[in-house]
Design an enzyme around this catalytic site. Sequence first.
Site, PDB file in Angstrom:
ATOM      1  N   SER A  11     -34.777  -3.097  71.906  1.00  0.00           N
ATOM      2  CA  SER A  11     -35.414  -2.796  70.880  1.00  0.00           C
ATOM      3  C   SER A  11     -34.568  -1.979  69.258  1.00  0.00           C
ATOM      4  CB  SER A  11     -36.596  -1.998  70.518  1.00  0.00           C
ATOM      5  OG  SER A  11     -37.253  -1.901  69.448  1.00  0.00           O
ATOM      6  N   HIS A  36     -35.312  -7.720  69.888  1.00  0.00           N
ATOM      7  CA  HIS A  36     -37.174  -7.549  69.946  1.00  0.00           C
ATOM      8  C   HIS A  36     -37.005  -6.091  68.065  1.00  0.00           C
ATOM      9  CE1 HIS A  36     -41.387  -6.008  70.487  1.00  0.00           C
ATOM     10  NE2 HIS A  36     -41.274  -4.788  69.804  1.00  0.00           N
ATOM     11  N   ASP A  38     -39.510  -4.722  65.421  1.00  0.00           N
ATOM     12  CA  ASP A  38     -40.423  -3.840  65.326  1.00  0.00           C
ATOM     13  C   ASP A  38     -41.120  -4.019  63.743  1.00  0.00           C
ATOM     14  OD1 ASP A  38     -40.977  -3.212  68.027  1.00  0.00           O
ATOM     15  OD2 ASP A  38     -39.973  -1.976  67.436  1.00  0.00           O
ATOM     16  N   MET A  40     -43.638  -2.716  60.449  1.00  0.00           N
ATOM     17  CA  MET A  40     -44.730  -1.848  60.970  1.00  0.00           C
ATOM     18  C   MET A  40     -44.837  -1.223  59.311  1.00  0.00           C
ATOM     19  SD  MET A  40     -43.413   1.047  63.095  1.00  0.00           S
ATOM     20  CE  MET A  40     -42.727   0.969  65.009  1.00  0.00           C
ATOM     21  N   HIS A  69     -42.498  -8.538  66.480  1.00  0.00           N
ATOM     22  CA  HIS A  69     -43.628  -7.661  66.802  1.00  0.00           C
ATOM     23  C   HIS A  69     -44.053  -7.107  66.123  1.00  0.00           C
ATOM     24  CE1 HIS A  69     -45.134  -3.977  69.356  1.00  0.00           C
ATOM     25  NE2 HIS A  69     -45.978  -4.749  68.586  1.00  0.00           N
ATOM     26  N   MET A  71     -46.265  -5.052  63.961  1.00  0.00           N
ATOM     27  CA  MET A  71     -47.700  -3.740  63.799  1.00  0.00           C
ATOM     28  C   MET A  71     -48.201  -4.288  62.248  1.00  0.00           C
ATOM     29  SD  MET A  71     -45.358  -1.477  66.290  1.00  0.00           S
ATOM     30  CE  MET A  71     -44.069  -2.453  66.033  1.00  0.00           C
ATOM     31  N   MET A 140     -48.607  -3.137  75.155  1.00  0.00           N
ATOM     32  CA  MET A 140     -48.264  -1.640  74.582  1.00  0.00           C
ATOM     33  C   MET A 140     -48.152  -0.331  75.914  1.00  0.00           C
ATOM     34  SD  MET A 140     -46.608  -1.759  71.607  1.00  0.00           S
ATOM     35  CE  MET A 140     -46.023  -0.420  71.599  1.00  0.00           C
ATOM     36  N   ASP A 178     -43.806  -2.594  76.534  1.00  0.00           N
ATOM     37  CA  ASP A 178     -43.209  -2.258  75.037  1.00  0.00           C
ATOM     38  C   ASP A 178     -43.369  -0.719  74.867  1.00  0.00           C
ATOM     39  OD1 ASP A 178     -41.601  -1.900  72.851  1.00  0.00           O
ATOM     40  OD2 ASP A 178     -43.069  -3.076  71.552  1.00  0.00           O
TER      41      ASP A 178
HETATM   42  C1  DX5 Z   1     -42.863   1.189  69.417  1.00  0.00           C
HETATM   43  C2  DX5 Z   1     -42.733  -0.070  68.863  1.00  0.00           C
HETATM   44  C3  DX5 Z   1     -41.484  -0.480  70.323  1.00  0.00           C
HETATM   45  C4  DX5 Z   1     -40.088   0.617  70.135  1.00  0.00           C
HETATM   46  C5  DX5 Z   1     -40.090   0.810  71.490  1.00  0.00           C
HETATM   47  O1  DX5 Z   1     -44.663   1.251  68.374  1.00  0.00           O
HETATM   48  O2  DX5 Z   1     -43.126  -1.432  69.298  1.00  0.00           O
HETATM   49  O3  DX5 Z   1     -41.175  -1.666  70.510  1.00  0.00           O
HETATM   50  O4  DX5 Z   1     -39.445   0.272  69.716  1.00  0.00           O
HETATM   51  O5  DX5 Z   1     -38.817   2.311  71.399  1.00  0.00           O
HETATM   52  P1  DX5 Z   1     -38.648   2.504  72.776  1.00  0.00           P
HETATM   53  O6  DX5 Z   1     -37.864   1.845  73.696  1.00  0.00           O
HETATM   54  O7  DX5 Z   1     -37.542   4.421  72.561  1.00  0.00           O
HETATM   55  O8  DX5 Z   1     -40.027   3.710  73.239  1.00  0.00           O
HETATM   56 ZN    ZN Z   2     -42.305  -3.403  70.042  1.00  0.00          ZN
END
Ligand code: DX5
Ligand code: ZN
Length: 226
Positions: A11, A36, A38, A40, A69, A71, A140, A178
């Site tokens: 990620s 990956h 993220d 947000m 991903h 969010m 998750m 994840d």
């Molecule tokens: C959290 C994300 C994850 C995050 C994982 O909201 O969706 O993808 O980057 O990070 P680690 O591996 O540090 O938990």
């Molecule tokens: Zn993620």
Amino acid sequence: MQKNKHIIAPSILAADFGRLDDEVRLLNDAQADWIHIDVMDGRFVPNISFGFPVVNAIQKIATKPLDVHLMIVEPEKYIERFRDSGADVISVHYEACPNLHRTIGQIKESGAKAGVAINPHTPVSLLEDVLEDLDLILIMSVNPGYGGQKFIYQTIPKLRKLKGMLSERNLHPLIEIDGGVGLQNAEELLKAGADVLVAGSSVFKSKDPIDTISRLKAIGSHGSWV
Ligand code: DX5
Ligand code: ZN
């Protein structure tokens, strides 16, 4: 799918954004399978990460598929733009999609692989009626919003339950885990049925990210758990 061919998706959220190009090149050179990403929005989750320009910048350098991903609320408004920015896999949250079936169709029409993500409190049984439309299910294992959180152990039985639901129906979407994933729990997750491991902090905060990725990739490949 051969069980020793699990996918490692580091990620980028845990990378150093001041050296984003180098961090992406590192993943190109490593045994990472996907990157990956993220996204947000500060509404679906209490944090804001980045949007189209950053995905686009990653795409220009990356030689691996981009696993985006989302969010965000109302993800249906942005599917095509994320696809145009370089997304190969797009996952939306079950909790953010009142018209989930339509949104999955929209992702597929864009040409991307379609994933649905579920929060820790959302039971896998709620996905029953869309399972056959999915390329990927993202479970998750932390509450979404931040990297570096502690793995929620309840994810393991949840994973087994999903695996069972898929076997009963003879369906084969990839199962992605994840949050809080690393060398300490990867083997257990793979045994329970995970196909894709997302790893942020455990890769980028390690001394040697390339080596950590190789180790994650090597788990199970010598038949220790098959
Ligand atoms: C959290 C994300 C994850 C995050 C994982 O909201 O969706 O993808 O980057 O990070 P680690 O591996 O540090 O938990
Ligand atoms: Zn993620």
